[in-house]
Design a protein around this motif. Structure first.
Motif, PDB file in Angstrom:
ATOM      1  N   VAL A  27       0.843  -1.189   0.000  1.00 40.26           N
ATOM      2  CA  VAL A  27       0.000   0.000   0.000  1.00 40.26           C
ATOM      3  C   VAL A  27       0.876   1.235   0.000  1.00 40.26           C
ATOM      4  O   VAL A  27       1.860   1.314   0.736  1.00 40.26           O
ATOM      5  N   ARG A  29       0.355   5.463   0.406  1.00 39.58           N
ATOM      6  CA  ARG A  29      -0.618   6.468   0.804  1.00 39.58           C
ATOM      7  C   ARG A  29      -0.095   7.865   0.484  1.00 39.58           C
ATOM      8  O   ARG A  29       1.081   8.138   0.635  1.00 39.58           O
ATOM      9  N   SER A  30      -1.013   8.717   0.081  1.00 38.02           N
ATOM     10  CA  SER A  30      -0.715  10.141  -0.015  1.00 38.02           C
ATOM     11  C   SER A  30      -1.883  10.894   0.605  1.00 38.02           C
ATOM     12  O   SER A  30      -3.028  10.406   0.591  1.00 38.02           O
ATOM     13  N   TYR A  31      -1.586  12.057   1.162  1.00 34.39           N
ATOM     14  CA  TYR A  31      -2.608  12.814   1.874  1.00 34.39           C
ATOM     15  C   TYR A  31      -2.737  14.219   1.295  1.00 34.39           C
ATOM     16  O   TYR A  31      -1.748  14.844   0.914  1.00 34.39           O
ATOM     17  N   THR A  66     -11.353   8.673   0.297  1.00 32.83           N
ATOM     18  CA  THR A  66     -10.170   7.896  -0.063  1.00 32.83           C
ATOM     19  C   THR A  66     -10.348   7.362  -1.470  1.00 32.83           C
ATOM     20  O   THR A  66     -11.295   6.629  -1.750  1.00 32.83           O
ATOM     21  N   LYS A  93      -2.920   1.894  -4.234  1.00 31.05           N
ATOM     22  CA  LYS A  93      -2.501   3.291  -4.130  1.00 31.05           C
ATOM     23  C   LYS A  93      -3.683   4.088  -3.591  1.00 31.05           C
ATOM     24  O   LYS A  93      -4.731   4.158  -4.221  1.00 31.05           O
ATOM     25  N   ALA A  94      -3.498   4.671  -2.411  1.00 24.96           N
ATOM     26  CA  ALA A  94      -4.588   5.370  -1.732  1.00 24.96           C
ATOM     27  C   ALA A  94      -4.279   6.859  -1.619  1.00 24.96           C
ATOM     28  O   ALA A  94      -3.214   7.241  -1.130  1.00 24.96           O
ATOM     29  N   LYS A  95      -5.227   7.666  -2.083  1.00 24.88           N
ATOM     30  CA  LYS A  95      -5.138   9.119  -1.928  1.00 24.88           C
ATOM     31  C   LYS A  95      -6.226   9.544  -0.940  1.00 24.88           C
ATOM     32  O   LYS A  95      -7.406   9.465  -1.246  1.00 24.88           O
ATOM     33  N   ILE A  96      -5.799   9.970   0.235  1.00 24.49           N
ATOM     34  CA  ILE A  96      -6.718  10.270   1.328  1.00 24.49           C
ATOM     35  C   ILE A  96      -6.870  11.786   1.453  1.00 24.49           C
ATOM     36  O   ILE A  96      -5.884  12.516   1.528  1.00 24.49           O
ATOM     37  N   GLU A 127      -8.733   5.611   6.962  1.00 23.45           N
ATOM     38  CA  GLU A 127      -7.661   4.617   7.080  1.00 23.45           C
ATOM     39  C   GLU A 127      -8.234   3.204   7.095  1.00 23.45           C
ATOM     40  O   GLU A 127      -7.597   2.257   6.610  1.00 23.45           O
ATOM     41  N   VAL A 130      -8.604   1.900   3.669  1.00 21.57           N
ATOM     42  CA  VAL A 130      -7.330   1.428   3.124  1.00 21.57           C
ATOM     43  C   VAL A 130      -7.030   0.018   3.633  1.00 21.57           C
ATOM     44  O   VAL A 130      -6.572  -0.852   2.877  1.00 21.57           O
TER      45      VAL A 130
END
Length: 208
Positions: A27, A29-31, A66, A93-96, A127, A130
């Motif tokens: 995984v 993550r980007s925020y 997300t 690939k998670a964009k939160i 989260e 994710v």
């Protein structure tokens, strides 16, 4: 709130015919953040409604979101005249997107208390999306590697695509179920969080 997309197209996942291997789904993550104001709880709610990210599946703005992208990389191997998936890697690939509160000078302390609980709950919720995606990505890797050998690699690739789509549908259903449960339990959850935060403040573990 979950937004699930697939790379590179909306209806199929890429099958890349080169060797990439991972023992478990990974995984990244980007925020990103959007700013809100508000000195009272109703004002905070209005700000979240007006400024939160728009989710395509609902057409509405949400306190957080997300966006998921599942990337599958598969390698095929031939043995004894048959072909199968020999290596599989799934990356989520998670964009939160989360809110960030700029506290006005006139905001009451109880508003700050409520915001602390609410902001923590929004982040936990996203989260959790994710974590659900990662668990399903792991299941996908296992299922792809367990597919039986086929007469040709083209057939093996078709079987892999069928498996991917079936497991993605299961993933989407689980995410929707999670959102439904969260909505039902929101009031009770917030009451517990606020009580816990008050206890933490009174004990000096966190600052008000």
């Amino acid at each position: 709130m979950i937004i699930r997309t697939i790379l590179p197209a909306a209806l199929s996942l890429p099958i890349l015919l080169f060797a990439v291997f991972a023992e478990a789904a990974s995984v990244s993550r980007s925020y990103s953040y959007f700013s809100i104001g508000g000195a009272t709880l109703p004002e905070l709610q209005d700000e979240l409604t007006a400024r939160g990210p728009t989710v395509k599946s609902t057409g509405r703005r949400h306190p957080g979101a997300t966006e998921m992208q599942f990337v599958n990389r598969l390698d095929y191997g031939e043995s004894k005249g048959k072909c199968r998936v020999s290596k599989a890697s799934v990356t989520v690939k998670a964009k939160i997107t989360l809110p960030r509160w700029t506290r006005p000078a006139g905001a009451a302390e109880d508003t700050r208390l409520i915001w602390g609980a609410l902001a923590g709950d929004i982040k936990r919720h996203e989260e959790s999306h994710v974590s659900i995606a990662r668990a399903h990505a792991r299941q996908m890797e296992v299922a792809l590697l367990a597919l039986p050998p086929q007469r040709t690699c083209a057939i093996a690739a078709d079987k892999a695509q069928e498996t991917i789509q079936r497991l993605l549908a299961r993933h989407d259903a689980e995410q929707e179920r999670f959102d439904r449960i969260e909505r039902i339990n929101f009031s009770d959850r917030m009451d517990r969080l606020i009580r816990y935060r008050i206890e933490q403040i009174e004990s000096g573990r966190i600052k008000n």
